[in-house]
Design a protein around this motif. Structure first.
Motif, short mmCIF file in Angstrom:
data_model
loop_
_atom_site.label_atom_id
_atom_site.label_comp_id
_atom_site.label_asym_id
_atom_site.label_seq_id
_atom_site.Cartn_x
_atom_site.Cartn_y
_atom_site.Cartn_z
N LYS A 1 5.12 -10.42 -16.29
CA LYS A 1 6.14 -9.87 -16.96
C LYS A 1 6.04 -8.61 -17.78
CE LYS A 1 8.64 -14.39 -17.64
NZ LYS A 1 9.03 -15.42 -18.57
N ASP A 2 6.61 -7.81 -17.86
CA ASP A 2 6.62 -6.76 -19.03
C ASP A 2 5.20 -5.77 -18.74
OD1 ASP A 2 7.94 -5.32 -20.99
OD2 ASP A 2 7.00 -6.44 -22.62
N VAL A 3 4.77 -5.67 -17.43
CA VAL A 3 3.64 -4.91 -17.52
C VAL A 3 4.02 -3.26 -17.10
CG1 VAL A 3 2.39 -6.51 -16.44
CG2 VAL A 3 3.55 -5.24 -14.77
N ILE A 4 5.32 -3.04 -16.97
CA ILE A 4 5.71 -1.62 -17.15
C ILE A 4 6.89 -1.40 -17.98
CG2 ILE A 4 5.34 -1.32 -14.50
CD1 ILE A 4 8.07 -1.84 -13.84
N LEU A 5 7.32 -0.29 -17.96
CA LEU A 5 8.37 -0.06 -19.09
C LEU A 5 9.73 -0.12 -18.39
CD1 LEU A 5 7.16 3.18 -20.92
CD2 LEU A 5 7.36 1.02 -21.88
N ASP A 6 10.14 -1.26 -18.32
CA ASP A 6 11.28 -1.75 -17.30
C ASP A 6 12.57 -1.22 -18.02
OD1 ASP A 6 9.97 -3.67 -15.37
OD2 ASP A 6 9.71 -4.89 -17.20
N ASP A 7 12.64 -0.80 -19.12
CA ASP A 7 13.84 -0.29 -19.76
C ASP A 7 13.86 1.36 -19.59
OD1 ASP A 7 11.78 -0.13 -21.49
OD2 ASP A 7 12.94 -0.57 -23.07
N TRP B 1 7.52 6.44 -3.75
CA TRP B 1 8.46 5.25 -4.44
C TRP B 1 7.50 5.00 -5.92
CZ3 TRP B 1 10.03 0.53 -1.12
CH2 TRP B 1 10.99 1.04 -0.43
N ASP B 2 8.74 5.01 -7.02
CA ASP B 2 7.84 4.73 -8.27
C ASP B 2 7.88 3.21 -8.30
OD1 ASP B 2 10.52 3.51 -9.07
OD2 ASP B 2 11.02 5.54 -10.27
N VAL B 3 7.33 2.67 -9.31
CA VAL B 3 6.97 1.11 -9.34
C VAL B 3 8.40 0.56 -9.32
CG1 VAL B 3 6.05 -0.81 -10.92
CG2 VAL B 3 4.96 1.67 -10.59
N GLU B 4 9.55 0.91 -10.02
CA GLU B 4 10.75 0.28 -10.08
C GLU B 4 11.16 0.00 -8.69
OE1 GLU B 4 12.52 -1.83 -11.70
OE2 GLU B 4 11.11 -1.86 -13.54
N GLN C 1 -2.28 -1.64 -6.39
CA GLN C 1 -2.28 -2.87 -7.23
C GLN C 1 -1.11 -2.54 -8.31
OE1 GLN C 1 -3.83 -5.10 -5.76
NE2 GLN C 1 -6.07 -4.30 -5.43
N TYR C 2 -0.76 -1.42 -8.72
CA TYR C 2 0.19 -1.33 -9.73
C TYR C 2 1.68 -1.55 -9.04
CZ TYR C 2 0.51 3.76 -7.97
OH TYR C 2 0.48 4.51 -6.96
N TYR C 3 1.77 -1.64 -7.54
CA TYR C 3 2.89 -2.15 -7.08
C TYR C 3 2.96 -3.54 -7.03
CZ TYR C 3 4.51 2.16 -4.68
OH TYR C 3 5.00 3.44 -4.14
N ASP D 1 0.84 -1.17 0.02
CA ASP D 1 -0.04 -0.02 -0.13
C ASP D 1 0.82 1.07 -0.14
OD1 ASP D 1 -1.40 2.38 1.31
OD2 ASP D 1 -3.12 0.86 1.08
N ALA D 2 0.88 1.89 -0.99
CA ALA D 2 1.59 3.25 -1.20
C ALA D 2 1.79 4.17 0.11
CB ALA D 2 1.28 4.06 -2.33
#
Length: 455
Positions: A118-124, A79-82, A109-111, A41-42
């Motif tokens: 896999k690959d649900v955020i822009l990991d790069d 915190w951002d998702v990464e 939930q986006y945490y 929870d953020a």
């Protein structure tokens, strides 16, 4: 005799909207299966303010270790998702190294999703914390105009009042030098290519519980919880944040009120009351502001609960169905509508399923757990048709619609018809700006329709 293979790296995930009993179930499961809990929870990442952030109390934790709870100072950026993914993954590994069971629980939930899929955020996309872009603090309309210049595709996708998404798209461009639309397009190509590849043998070793309460009961429960929060000292915590804001403003700091602890439900609703109180407004005015703040806080809590359920239904369930076979069948809905039967309908079924999961034994079909589970999981297993992007503005109502479906709903809505009827009756051309607009209730019921006046 059949052999059973226990999961090598099990992960339990407890999902659900606020007020359904996620934390209580997580503690019960942790107690029975040597578990440790990771908060997702953020707002509960922040230290202090246990009432406004709805933290589980020390007594309610029953001695179970809780990680990432009260973890960062109030004045830190969220915190951002990464950030979250990296720290939570490290903690999960540490819990397993102790021979214990990691249990992920929380409402952001986006945490959760990057730890499951896999690959649900822009990991790069790496955001350099040492880089500063003052334009990101400009008003939303300025951000949108800048985004139109560098990434018109993303600018067209977002509602003009959706500061968070507009700001994020611009932030991606500033940090990478590439439009977010290009990066998202590449991500979709990777997902499409992965879907064509042969299935891997990597096991799906996750068990998910969706703690679910029927809406009418949940609404009553949430309204009552806000009343209890006020009695427990909510206003003391709002005052603490109010004083912190004043102090930082006096020191010349520019606060981003759209991020971090300032987005906790309760603060922004009660801030006008705090300002009026400091200005010495009379008791009648203060009583009215306090009453309005309470109602606004209850409405915001209900909207938040609804958005959490929508995320599970429209994002997480489709992603589960895209994963390895049987991933969707690992999601069990437990019915917490009747609090008096929480142990019977939530704890015991979840504990029985968890025991089978950890020992590698066959688990019951997720649609057979209860009649409510069958009804809800059957209904959500077939998601609605994908919305067709089509941004339109109703000049009469001053309402922006982001999809073709939203536009069709709007022009058939009671609010739009009411305005049209008034226009016809008064024979005003063009319609002046005193016309009624759709009610807040009508606007908030449709996530793709937002009144410009609501900015």
């Amino acid at each position: 005799m059949a052999t059973h293979t226990a999961p090598a790296e099990p992960l339990l995930v407890v999902l659900g909207s606020t007020g359904t009993g996620k934390s209580e179930l997580a503690v019960e499961l942790a107690t029975r299966f040597k578990g440790e809990i990771i908060n997702s929870d953020a707002m509960q990442l922040y230290d202090g303010l246990p009432i406004i952030t709805n933290k589980i109390s020390v007594e309610e934790r029953c001695g179970i270790p809780h990680h990432l709870l009260g973890h960062i100072p109030l004045d830190h950026a969220p915190w951002d998702v990464e950030d979250y993914k990296s720290e939570a993954a490290k903690i999960i590994r540490e819990i397993r190294s102790r021979g214990n069971l990691p249990i992920l629980v929380g409402g952001t939930q986006y945490y959760v999703d990057p730890l499951l899929f896999k690959d649900v955020i822009l990991d790069d996309v790496e955001i350099d914390p040492s880089s500063s872009y003052p334009i990101l603090e400009e008003p939303t309309d300025v951000l949108l105009e800048e985004l139109k210049k560098v990434d018109p595709i993303m600018a067209e996708r977002w509602h003009p009042n959706d500061r968070r998404k507009i700001q994020r798209s611009l932030e991606i461009y500033l940090h990478t030098g590439r439009p977010a639309s290009e990066l998202y397009a590449e991500q979709e190509k990777r997902k499409a290519a992965a879907a064509q590849e042969p299935e891997t043998n990597q096991p799906w070793e996750k068990l998910l519980f969706w703690v679910y309460s029927e809406r009418e009961t949940l609404v009553e429960r949430l309204d009552s919880r806000v009343d209890k929060m006020l009695d427990a000292g909510l206003l003391d915590e709002v005052q603490e944040l109010f004083d912190m804001k004043k102090k930082k403003t006096a020191e010349g700091q520019i606060l981003n009120m759209t991020k971090g602890i300032w987005q906790s439900i309760g603060y922004k609703q009660f801030e006008p009351y705090m300002s009026a109180k400091e200005e010495g407004k009379d008791l009648a005015d203060l009583a009215k502001l306090k009453s309005n703040a309470m109602e606004d806080m209850k409405a915001a809590t209900r909207r938040y609960a609804n958005s959490q359920t929508r995320w599970i239904r429209l994002k997480q369930i489709p992603r589960l169905k895209e994963q390895v076979p049987k991933a969707f069948e690992s999601l069990y809905l437990v019915d917490s509508t009747d609090v008096s039967q929480f142990k019977t309908k939530v704890v015991e079924p979840a504990a029985e399923i968890t025991a089978k999961f950890l020992s590698g034994e066959p688990q019951p079909r997720h649609t057979e757990l209860s009649e409510l589970a069958r009804e809800v999981l059957t209904r959500v297993s077939e998601p609605p048709p994908k919305a067709i992007p089509c941004k339109r503005t109703c000049e009469i109502c001053q309402t922006v619609c982001l999809t073709e479906q939203a536009w069709n709903r709007h022009i058939k809505s009671a609010g739009h018809k009411r305005v049209m009827k008034k226009k016809k009756r008064l024979a005003l051309v063009p319609v002046d700006d005193t016309l009624d607009t759709p009610s807040d209730a009508e606007a908030s019921s449709d996530p793709d329709v937002t009144s410009i006046f609501a900015a």
